[in-house]
Design an enzyme around this catalytic site. Structure first.
Site, short mmCIF file in Angstrom:
data_model
loop_
_atom_site.label_atom_id
_atom_site.label_comp_id
_atom_site.label_asym_id
_atom_site.label_seq_id
_atom_site.Cartn_x
_atom_site.Cartn_y
_atom_site.Cartn_z
N HIS A 188 0.80 -1.23 0.00
CA HIS A 188 0.00 0.00 0.00
C HIS A 188 0.82 1.27 0.00
O HIS A 188 0.46 2.26 -0.64
CB HIS A 188 -1.01 -0.02 1.14
CG HIS A 188 -2.23 -0.77 0.73
ND1 HIS A 188 -2.50 -2.03 1.17
CD2 HIS A 188 -3.20 -0.45 -0.13
CE1 HIS A 188 -3.60 -2.46 0.60
NE2 HIS A 188 -4.05 -1.52 -0.20
N ARG A 295 -10.35 5.07 -2.12
CA ARG A 295 -10.05 4.15 -1.01
C ARG A 295 -10.43 4.87 0.28
O ARG A 295 -9.59 5.45 0.97
CB ARG A 295 -8.56 3.79 -1.02
CG ARG A 295 -8.12 2.92 -2.18
CD ARG A 295 -6.65 2.54 -2.04
NE ARG A 295 -6.28 1.42 -2.88
CZ ARG A 295 -5.64 1.54 -4.05
NH1 ARG A 295 -5.32 2.72 -4.52
NH2 ARG A 295 -5.32 0.46 -4.74
N ARG A 329 -15.42 3.28 -2.48
CA ARG A 329 -15.29 1.93 -1.93
C ARG A 329 -15.52 2.02 -0.43
O ARG A 329 -14.94 2.89 0.24
CB ARG A 329 -13.89 1.38 -2.22
CG ARG A 329 -13.64 0.10 -1.46
CD ARG A 329 -12.39 -0.58 -1.89
NE ARG A 329 -11.22 -0.03 -1.24
CZ ARG A 329 -9.99 -0.46 -1.48
NH1 ARG A 329 -9.79 -1.38 -2.40
NH2 ARG A 329 -8.97 0.05 -0.85
N GLU A 429 -11.78 -9.37 -6.08
CA GLU A 429 -10.43 -9.51 -5.53
C GLU A 429 -10.18 -10.91 -5.00
O GLU A 429 -9.08 -11.25 -4.61
CB GLU A 429 -10.22 -8.55 -4.35
CG GLU A 429 -10.64 -7.14 -4.61
CD GLU A 429 -10.37 -6.24 -3.43
OE1 GLU A 429 -9.27 -5.70 -3.36
OE2 GLU A 429 -11.27 -6.07 -2.59
N ASN A 452 -4.51 -6.28 -7.46
CA ASN A 452 -3.47 -6.38 -6.42
C ASN A 452 -3.78 -7.53 -5.48
O ASN A 452 -2.91 -8.34 -5.15
CB ASN A 452 -3.39 -5.09 -5.60
CG ASN A 452 -3.27 -3.86 -6.47
OD1 ASN A 452 -2.85 -3.98 -7.61
ND2 ASN A 452 -3.63 -2.70 -5.95
N ASP A 453 -5.03 -7.59 -5.03
CA ASP A 453 -5.39 -8.68 -4.15
C ASP A 453 -5.66 -9.96 -4.93
O ASP A 453 -5.29 -11.04 -4.49
CB ASP A 453 -6.62 -8.31 -3.31
CG ASP A 453 -6.20 -7.51 -2.08
OD1 ASP A 453 -5.22 -7.91 -1.43
OD2 ASP A 453 -6.83 -6.48 -1.79
N ARG A 463 1.28 -10.11 -1.11
CA ARG A 463 1.69 -8.98 -1.94
C ARG A 463 2.65 -8.05 -1.21
O ARG A 463 3.36 -7.26 -1.82
CB ARG A 463 0.46 -8.20 -2.43
CG ARG A 463 -0.32 -7.56 -1.32
CD ARG A 463 -1.68 -7.04 -1.79
NE ARG A 463 -1.70 -5.62 -1.98
CZ ARG A 463 -2.81 -4.89 -2.13
NH1 ARG A 463 -3.99 -5.49 -2.13
NH2 ARG A 463 -2.76 -3.60 -2.29
N CYS A 500 -9.13 -1.77 -11.42
CA CYS A 500 -8.61 -0.65 -10.62
C CYS A 500 -7.34 -1.03 -9.88
O CYS A 500 -6.77 -0.23 -9.16
CB CYS A 500 -9.67 -0.13 -9.66
SG CYS A 500 -10.18 -1.36 -8.46
C1 PEP Z 1 -6.74 -4.25 -5.37
O1 PEP Z 1 -6.71 -5.14 -4.51
O2 PEP Z 1 -6.36 -4.41 -6.54
C2 PEP Z 1 -7.22 -2.90 -5.02
C3 PEP Z 1 -7.40 -1.98 -5.94
O3 PEP Z 1 -7.43 -2.64 -3.70
P1 PEP Z 1 -6.26 -2.30 -2.68
O4 PEP Z 1 -4.98 -2.15 -3.47
O5 PEP Z 1 -6.65 -1.07 -1.98
O6 PEP Z 1 -6.27 -3.52 -1.80
MG MG Z 2 -7.68 -4.82 -2.62
#
Ligand code: PEP
Ligand code: MG
Length: 592
Positions: A188, A295, A329, A429, A452-453, A463, A500
């Protein structure tokens, strides 16, 4: 002079003095010793006075911009501030219990929560948030001196860094760079650094002993190199390089007003991801379709408190006034996104624990005010969408839809306006949800893939752990197949689907998404012009054919090499440009 090598995660050059992160002060405010009571009471009085002034200024601002009726909420807060009983109780805690001013506030908030949680009436129960809000403001003003540190020009050095800490630093000046021991492309702190264009290198072992506080450091975020105590010659070379990179980026912004269209006339939409409302100020509404991901949990992480419904309502309304579309979100808390004032269980495996919508379902006192604030804010321009994070199955979606209906019922009773057809969507996710994309698409209004998740759960690789995060390769054919399936199922049902996750912010990856049929990209603000140029410089149909072929390959590295080779052959100019603008010539990591 020494050179440290790590993983390049946010490009660019940063030059400054190393500064370490100090932490921990707020988690457990201390007791004082006898004799210090008067000093604590003076601090408290000063903080109360400062809070009163702040509230009056805020009230004047709201009256001026939104009208008198919106400022009434602040009258209520000013009244609480004048409540002698509340303030006497704080003083008494300092005098009798020898609490520091911070500790007195923390304990008083806990006491009020205890009392109000017994009350049945929802509206009275909600009042605790107003009182808490005031107390938090006073607390914030107590710590003002410590917190007004300015990180402008520093190179932030840390083993690991929490999202709230990154948010805190970025809101107090722009650091030159981040140098971290832990982390990966989608950590993050790295996402935030990328959004603000702050060069970042992760994976530097023993970073806090390799670099000493105050040492001069050059960070080359394109090559993953950190030079400690560089020579004068090196510094002047890097200063020159930094200037020329900045000029090239600035020229790119001119492109943003052109239409979003591939060379063969396929339209696409570009959104941005933001973490703080203030970020929205830097983005012009003409160049994006809107905010594709707000976020919202950063509202908590920034100030270490839960913003009351009214405050959220104002923030969401202001965003909706600025952009064509805003996707909010719901708070994605849990795992590494925590604040000291909310209860979180110790978990063996937090990334797979009670996070996102799971946490909200078991903390309805957080969920309801947020849904209320979103619904109320949606009344004005009907351009807000609500999106749920970390959804695992259809039942959770149905539960969420019931909560939304429940809140609509409350607002109807209270005669408060809202958008009857507020679009409700989910983040994809968790693999189980992706595999159910056809049925999910029947009951939600839109989907947005959080790569990402989704990568970390598909590849079973954390991650945030630099030892395994490279396994989370979005260009692995296994992952692309799941994306193709998910995108197609949503589109077959006529539902909007976006990506996203950070994948959409990386040129070669964004091209792959285009080839998989994606037409909505929500990207990191700093990457917006790059992604726009890349997508408008190719033919969607050509990329589609290449991706279809690439999906037959057996691993991510092979697939990426093939794709790069093809793009270089067909679009040599744009390929060279990607390499130059992303300075990837010497990057050790795969991808851009
Ligand atoms: C993701 O998981 O791709 C996402 C956009 O959410 P975050 O990165 O805030 O977990
Ligand atoms: Mg996420």
């Amino acid at each position: 002079m020494k050179v440290l090598r790590g993983q390049a995660v946010v490009g660019g050059i940063g030059i400054g003095k190393a500064r370490f992160l100090r932490r921990g002060k707020r988690l457990s405010p201390p007791k004082i010793i006898k004799g210090e009571e008067a000093e604590q009471i003076i601090r408290l009085e000063r903080a109360i006075e400062k809070t009163r002034k702040e509230l009056e200024e805020l009230k004047a601002h709201i009256e001026e911009t939104l009208g008198k009726e919106h400022a009434l909420i602040l009258d209520a807060q000013l009244l609480i501030l004048q409540d002698k009983k509340l303030l006497d109780e704080l003083a008494e805690r300092i005098l009798k219990n020898l609490d520091s001013a911070e500790r007195a506030i923390k304990n008083l908030i806990e006491k009020y929560h205890g009392i109000f949680s017994q009350v049945e009436d929802y509206h009275i129960r909600e009042k605790v948030h107003d009182i808490e809000d005031i107390l938090r403001r006073i607390e914030k003003n107590l710590g003002e001196e410590a917190r007004e540190e300015n990180w402008d020009g520093s190179v932030v050095v840390a083993k690991n860094i929490f999202p709230s800490e990154t948010a805190h630093i970025i809101s107090r000046g722009k650091p030159e760079a981040f140098v971290l021991e832990f982390g990966g492309e989608t950590y993050h702190a790295v996402i935030l650094a990328r959004a603000y264009g702050i060069p970042t290198v992760v994976g530097i072992e023993n970073v806090e002993t390799e670099i000493r506080e105050g040492e001069e450091v050059v960070v080359n975020g394109d090559e993953g190199i950190v030079i400690v105590s560089p020579s004068r010659f090196q510094i002047s070379n890097y200063v020159e390089l930094k200037k020329s990179l900045q000029e090239e980026r600035a020229r790119l912004n001119e492109l943003l007003l052109e239409p979003n269209e591939t060379l063969d006339g396929e339209k696409f939409s570009l959104f941005v991801n933001i973490e703080f409302p203030a970020e929205a100020e830097l983005i012009s509404r003409e160049v994006v379709e809107g905010i594709g991901l707000f976020r919202s949990e950063y509202l908590l992480l920034m100030n270490q408190r839960v913003p009351p419904e009214e405050e959220q309502y104002e923030i969401y309304t202001a965003l909706s006034e600025k952009f064509k579309w805003v996707i909010i979100r719901l708070f994605d808390l849990g795992a590494e996104k925590k604040i000291a004032d909310l209860p979180f269980h110790e978990e063996e495996n937090p990334a797979m624990g009670e996070r996102g919508i799971r946490y909200l379902f078991s903390h309805r006192d957080l969920l309801y005010p947020q849904v209320r604030a979103i619904l109320r804010a949606s009344a004005h321009r009907k351009n807000i969408k609500l999106m749920a994070p970390m959804v695992t199955n259809i039942k959770e979606i149905k539960n969420l839809l019931m909560v939304v209906e429940d809140v609509k019922g409350q607002l109807r009773m209270e005669k408060k306006p809202f958008h009857q057809d507020l679009p409700v969507g989910v983040m994809v996710e968790v693999p189980s949800l992706a595999l159910m994309a056809d049925r999910v698409s029947k009951i939600v209004d839109f989907l947005s893939i959080g790569t990402n998740d989704l990568t970390q759960y598909i590849f079973a690789a954390d991650r945030a752990n630099e030892r395994v995060s490279p396994l989370c390769n979005p260009l692995d054919p296994a992952f692309l197949k799941l994306l193709r399936f998910t995108i197609k199922k949503a589109q077959d049902q006529g539902k909007e689907i976006a990506v996203c996750g950070e994948m959409a912010s990386r040129p070669i990856h964004a091209l792959s998404l285009l080839g998989l049929g994606l037409r909505e990209f929500s990207v990191s603000p700093a990457m917006l012009p790059v992604i726009k140029r890349v997508l408008s410089s190719v033919e969607a149909q050509v990329i589609r054919k290449k991706i279809n072929f690439a999906l037959r390959l057996s691993d991510g590295q092979e697939l990426e090499e093939y794709l790069r080779g093809e793009i270089e052959k067909i679009y040599p100019e744009i390929y060279r440009w990607i390499r130059r603008i992303c300075h990837e010539k010497n990057r050790k990591t795969l991808g851009i």
